[in-house]
Scaffold this motif. Structure first.
Motif, PDB file in Angstrom:
ATOM      1  N   SER A   2       0.845  -1.202   0.000  1.00 14.78           N
ATOM      2  CA  SER A   2       0.000   0.000   0.000  1.00 14.78           C
ATOM      3  C   SER A   2       0.877   1.248   0.000  1.00 14.78           C
ATOM      4  CB  SER A   2      -0.841   0.041   1.274  1.00 14.78           C
ATOM      5  OG  SER A   2      -1.669  -1.081   1.351  1.00 14.78           O
ATOM      6  N   ILE A   3       0.406   2.281  -0.667  1.00 11.17           N
ATOM      7  CA  ILE A   3       1.091   3.576  -0.546  1.00 11.17           C
ATOM      8  C   ILE A   3       0.462   4.287   0.642  1.00 11.17           C
ATOM      9  CG2 ILE A   3       1.690   5.756  -1.661  1.00 11.17           C
ATOM     10  CD1 ILE A   3       1.019   4.493  -4.352  1.00 11.17           C
ATOM     11  N   VAL A   4       1.317   4.851   1.498  1.00  8.73           N
ATOM     12  CA  VAL A   4       0.801   5.635   2.615  1.00  8.73           C
ATOM     13  C   VAL A   4       0.910   7.119   2.242  1.00  8.73           C
ATOM     14  CG1 VAL A   4       1.141   6.257   5.036  1.00  8.73           C
ATOM     15  CG2 VAL A   4       1.431   3.876   4.306  1.00  8.73           C
ATOM     16  N   PHE A   5      -0.229   7.801   2.232  1.00 10.20           N
ATOM     17  CA  PHE A   5      -0.262   9.237   1.964  1.00 10.20           C
ATOM     18  C   PHE A   5      -0.470   9.952   3.294  1.00 10.20           C
ATOM     19  CE2 PHE A   5      -1.795   7.457  -2.100  1.00 10.20           C
ATOM     20  CZ  PHE A   5      -0.904   8.066  -2.974  1.00 10.20           C
ATOM     21  N   ILE A   6       0.439  10.873   3.592  1.00  3.10           N
ATOM     22  CA  ILE A   6       0.320  11.656   4.827  1.00  3.10           C
ATOM     23  C   ILE A   6      -0.174  13.044   4.451  1.00  3.10           C
ATOM     24  CG2 ILE A   6       1.590  12.690   6.738  1.00  3.10           C
ATOM     25  CD1 ILE A   6       3.854  10.640   6.113  1.00  3.10           C
ATOM     26  N   ILE A   7      -1.220  13.489   5.116  1.00  2.00           N
ATOM     27  CA  ILE A   7      -1.690  14.850   4.869  1.00  2.00           C
ATOM     28  C   ILE A   7      -1.676  15.612   6.185  1.00  2.00           C
ATOM     29  CG2 ILE A   7      -3.581  16.294   4.010  1.00  2.00           C
ATOM     30  CD1 ILE A   7      -4.298  14.270   2.091  1.00  2.00           C
ATOM     31  N   SER A   8      -0.969  16.740   6.205  1.00  2.00           N
ATOM     32  CA  SER A   8      -0.948  17.589   7.390  1.00  2.00           C
ATOM     33  C   SER A   8      -1.348  19.005   6.997  1.00  2.00           C
ATOM     34  CB  SER A   8       0.460  17.659   8.005  1.00  2.00           C
ATOM     35  OG  SER A   8       0.945  16.392   8.333  1.00  2.00           O
ATOM     36  N   ALA A   9      -1.869  19.737   7.973  1.00  5.31           N
ATOM     37  CA  ALA A   9      -2.264  21.127   7.711  1.00  5.31           C
ATOM     38  C   ALA A   9      -2.563  21.811   9.032  1.00  5.31           C
ATOM     39  CB  ALA A   9      -3.527  21.150   6.862  1.00  5.31           C
ATOM     40  N   PRO A  10      -2.385  23.130   9.098  1.00  7.44           N
ATOM     41  CA  PRO A  10      -2.856  23.824  10.299  1.00  7.44           C
ATOM     42  C   PRO A  10      -4.365  23.648  10.383  1.00  7.44           C
ATOM     43  CG  PRO A  10      -1.513  25.281   8.920  1.00  7.44           C
ATOM     44  CD  PRO A  10      -1.758  24.036   8.127  1.00  7.44           C
ATOM     45  N   SER A  11      -4.880  23.468  11.594  1.00  7.67           N
ATOM     46  CA  SER A  11      -6.312  23.279  11.793  1.00  7.67           C
ATOM     47  C   SER A  11      -7.083  24.450  11.177  1.00  7.67           C
ATOM     48  CB  SER A  11      -6.577  23.194  13.298  1.00  7.67           C
ATOM     49  OG  SER A  11      -7.935  23.050  13.530  1.00  7.67           O
ATOM     50  N   GLY A  12      -8.125  24.144  10.397  1.00 10.88           N
ATOM     51  CA  GLY A  12      -8.945  25.176   9.774  1.00 10.88           C
ATOM     52  C   GLY A  12      -8.572  25.450   8.329  1.00 10.88           C
ATOM     53  N   SER A  13      -7.494  24.823   7.830  1.00 14.39           N
ATOM     54  CA  SER A  13      -7.058  25.057   6.440  1.00 14.39           C
ATOM     55  C   SER A  13      -8.037  24.468   5.426  1.00 14.39           C
ATOM     56  CB  SER A  13      -5.696  24.409   6.177  1.00 14.39           C
ATOM     57  OG  SER A  13      -4.776  24.818   7.115  1.00 14.39           O
ATOM     58  N   GLY A  14      -8.838  23.501   5.879  1.00 14.41           N
ATOM     59  CA  GLY A  14      -9.781  22.863   4.964  1.00 14.41           C
ATOM     60  C   GLY A  14      -9.393  21.444   4.631  1.00 14.41           C
ATOM     61  N   LYS A  15      -8.531  20.885   5.460  1.00  9.70           N
ATOM     62  CA  LYS A  15      -8.037  19.526   5.194  1.00  9.70           C
ATOM     63  C   LYS A  15      -9.161  18.491   5.196  1.00  9.70           C
ATOM     64  CE  LYS A  15      -5.892  18.028   8.556  1.00  9.70           C
ATOM     65  NZ  LYS A  15      -4.935  17.849   9.643  1.00  9.70           N
ATOM     66  N   SER A  16     -10.026  18.515   6.199  1.00  7.51           N
ATOM     67  CA  SER A  16     -11.107  17.503   6.261  1.00  7.51           C
ATOM     68  C   SER A  16     -12.024  17.648   5.050  1.00  7.51           C
ATOM     69  CB  SER A  16     -11.951  17.662   7.518  1.00  7.51           C
ATOM     70  OG  SER A  16     -11.142  17.811   8.622  1.00  7.51           O
ATOM     71  N   THR A  17     -12.334  18.889   4.691  1.00 10.94           N
ATOM     72  CA  THR A  17     -13.195  19.141   3.537  1.00 10.94           C
ATOM     73  C   THR A  17     -12.556  18.540   2.281  1.00 10.94           C
ATOM     74  OG1 THR A  17     -13.777  21.239   4.579  1.00 10.94           O
ATOM     75  CG2 THR A  17     -14.362  20.995   2.254  1.00 10.94           C
ATOM     76  N   LEU A  18     -11.269  18.811   2.106  1.00  6.31           N
ATOM     77  CA  LEU A  18     -10.551  18.313   0.924  1.00  6.31           C
ATOM     78  C   LEU A  18     -10.479  16.790   0.904  1.00  6.31           C
ATOM     79  CD1 LEU A  18      -7.433  20.634   0.552  1.00  6.31           C
ATOM     80  CD2 LEU A  18      -9.072  20.019  -1.210  1.00  6.31           C
ATOM     81  N   VAL A  19     -10.143  16.223   2.054  1.00  7.52           N
ATOM     82  CA  VAL A  19      -9.997  14.765   2.135  1.00  7.52           C
ATOM     83  C   VAL A  19     -11.335  14.089   1.837  1.00  7.52           C
ATOM     84  CG1 VAL A  19      -9.597  12.871   3.767  1.00  7.52           C
ATOM     85  CG2 VAL A  19      -7.958  14.748   3.620  1.00  7.52           C
ATOM     86  N   ASN A  20     -12.422  14.639   2.376  1.00  8.53           N
ATOM     87  CA  ASN A  20     -13.741  14.040   2.117  1.00  8.53           C
ATOM     88  C   ASN A  20     -14.081  14.081   0.636  1.00  8.53           C
ATOM     89  OD1 ASN A  20     -14.259  13.315   4.725  1.00  8.53           O
ATOM     90  ND2 ASN A  20     -15.191  15.284   5.256  1.00  8.53           N
ATOM     91  N   ARG A  21     -13.739  15.185  -0.011  1.00  8.41           N
ATOM     92  CA  ARG A  21     -14.022  15.299  -1.449  1.00  8.41           C
ATOM     93  C   ARG A  21     -13.168  14.317  -2.262  1.00  8.41           C
ATOM     94  NH1 ARG A  21     -16.043  19.997  -3.678  1.00  8.41           N
ATOM     95  NH2 ARG A  21     -15.589  18.873  -5.608  1.00  8.41           N
ATOM     96  N   VAL A  22     -11.887  14.233  -1.904  1.00  5.04           N
ATOM     97  CA  VAL A  22     -10.969  13.387  -2.674  1.00  5.04           C
ATOM     98  C   VAL A  22     -11.310  11.908  -2.512  1.00  5.04           C
ATOM     99  CG1 VAL A  22      -8.580  12.586  -2.613  1.00  5.04           C
ATOM    100  CG2 VAL A  22      -9.056  14.985  -2.928  1.00  5.04           C
ATOM    101  N   ARG A  23     -11.779  11.555  -1.342  1.00  7.25           N
ATOM    102  CA  ARG A  23     -12.141  10.140  -1.121  1.00  7.25           C
ATOM    103  C   ARG A  23     -13.268   9.713  -2.048  1.00  7.25           C
ATOM    104  NH1 ARG A  23     -13.166   9.460   5.074  1.00  7.25           N
ATOM    105  NH2 ARG A  23     -13.469   7.282   4.561  1.00  7.25           N
ATOM    106  N   LYS A  24     -14.078  10.691  -2.462  1.00  8.30           N
ATOM    107  CA  LYS A  24     -15.199  10.351  -3.361  1.00  8.30           C
ATOM    108  C   LYS A  24     -14.739  10.167  -4.797  1.00  8.30           C
ATOM    109  CE  LYS A  24     -18.783  12.420  -0.581  1.00  8.30           C
ATOM    110  NZ  LYS A  24     -19.053  13.751  -0.077  1.00  8.30           N
ATOM    111  N   CYS A  25     -13.591  10.763  -5.157  1.00 10.75           N
ATOM    112  CA  CYS A  25     -13.199  10.661  -6.580  1.00 10.75           C
ATOM    113  C   CYS A  25     -11.941   9.811  -6.810  1.00 10.75           C
ATOM    114  CB  CYS A  25     -13.071  12.043  -7.220  1.00 10.75           C
ATOM    115  SG  CYS A  25     -11.877  13.125  -6.464  1.00 10.75           S
ATOM    116  N   VAL A  26     -11.274   9.390  -5.740  1.00 10.16           N
ATOM    117  CA  VAL A  26     -10.111   8.502  -5.939  1.00 10.16           C
ATOM    118  C   VAL A  26     -10.460   7.124  -5.362  1.00 10.16           C
ATOM    119  CG1 VAL A  26      -7.671   8.106  -5.400  1.00 10.16           C
ATOM    120  CG2 VAL A  26      -8.481  10.428  -5.818  1.00 10.16           C
ATOM    121  N   PRO A  27     -10.570   6.110  -6.209  1.00  9.42           N
ATOM    122  CA  PRO A  27     -10.923   4.780  -5.700  1.00  9.42           C
ATOM    123  C   PRO A  27      -9.738   4.114  -4.999  1.00  9.42           C
ATOM    124  CG  PRO A  27     -10.549   4.693  -8.072  1.00  9.42           C
ATOM    125  CD  PRO A  27     -10.376   6.123  -7.672  1.00  9.42           C
TER     126      PRO A  27
END
Ligand code: ADP
Ligand code: 5GP
Length: 226
Positions: A2-27
């Motif tokens: 498996s490839i491990v992707f690490i995503i970090s960001a200052p809280s409030g940058s929109g990371k959760s929003t982005l991750v939720n969107r990307v999970r829908k379009c990357v199988p």
């Protein structure tokens, strides 16, 4: 593997929003649900955003070697990634996405040097503050603590391979998806030139100039205390 992707960001940058969107379009992407000792926020549910556990339970998991990484974030609460999520992703033949802080990212990179690291930045400090307020999930003291932590975290951007400035959401979603897909294609020996070109635009070396005003907006606040 498996490839491990690490995503970090200052809280409030929109990371959760982005991750939720990307999970829908990357199988083929699994998401690790972290364990934390912080209290649930807003509509968060145990087992969906996090596993909310007590400090005693967290310390027992540390003792039993159940974490791939863990850290104390915002000076008070523990957050950790359970090993079993990586084992599960390997079994399922999926890649794994970790939403973790800079301390956790450093631990993962040490254990899994092939992990791909991505840092998400807000367009500037004022926008970060605005997003934290708009989210309306934290009281003023928590917002201030998150902003201070953000200023400290942001200086670690250079430890990451890709930097995504989350200005326009739709653009950021496309960029993040392109990074995940092109890394995957590269390891499988193929390449989609368009995805790769989009991902390459966010390589650390390519964005350094664009980052200067963003970093400056955080540095100025640190000096003036505004
Ligand atoms: P994080 O997970 O990084 O703490 P969230 O995903 O909760 O941040 O986003 C914080 C707030 O910012 C939310 O209200 C979200 O809707 C908003 N937001 C996210 N991305 C953008 C963007 N590109 N432009 C404007 N607002 C955004
Ligand atoms: P929040 O409280 O806003 O959900 O998350 C706070 C911070 O903790 C974020 O920077 C997030 O990335 C980080 N975090 C969430 N889960 C983990 C984890 O399992 N390990 C580490 N090290 N950090 C985490």
């Amino acid at each position: 593997m498996s490839i491990v992707f690490i995503i970090s960001a200052p809280s409030g940058s929109g990371k959760s929003t982005l991750v939720n969107r990307v999970r829908k379009c990357v199988p083929g992407l699994e998401f690790s649900i972290s364990y934390t000792t912080r209290k649930p926020r807003g509509h968060e549910q145990n087992g969906r955003e996090y596993y909310f556990i007590t400090r005693e339970e967290f310390e027992a998991m540390i003792h039993n070697g159940e974490f791939l990484e863990y850290a104390k974030v915002f000076e008070t609460d523990y957050y950790g990634t359970a090993r079993r999520f990586l084992e599960q992703a390997e079994r399922d033949g999926n890649d794994l996405l970790l939403d973790i802080d800079v301390q956790g990212a450093a631990q993962i990179k040490k254990k899994i040097p092939d992990a791909v690291s991505i840092f998400i930045l807000p367009p500037n400090r004022a926008e970060l503050e605005q997003r934290l307020r708009n989210r309306s999930q934290d009281d003023e003291a928590v917002i201030q603590k998150r902003l201070r932590a953000g200023s400290r975290e942001i200086v670690n951007y250079h430890r990451y391979e890709y930097i995504v400035v989350n200005d326009r959401l739709e653009e950021s979603v496309k960029t993040l998806a392109a990074i995940l897909l092109s890394e995957r294609q590269r390891r499988m020996g193929g390449a989609d030139a368009a995805q790769e070109a989009l991902a390459e635009k966010s390589r650390l070396a390519r964005v350094r100039d664009r980052l200067q005003p963003i970093l400056q907006s955080f540095a100025e606040t640190a000096v003036t205390g505004k």
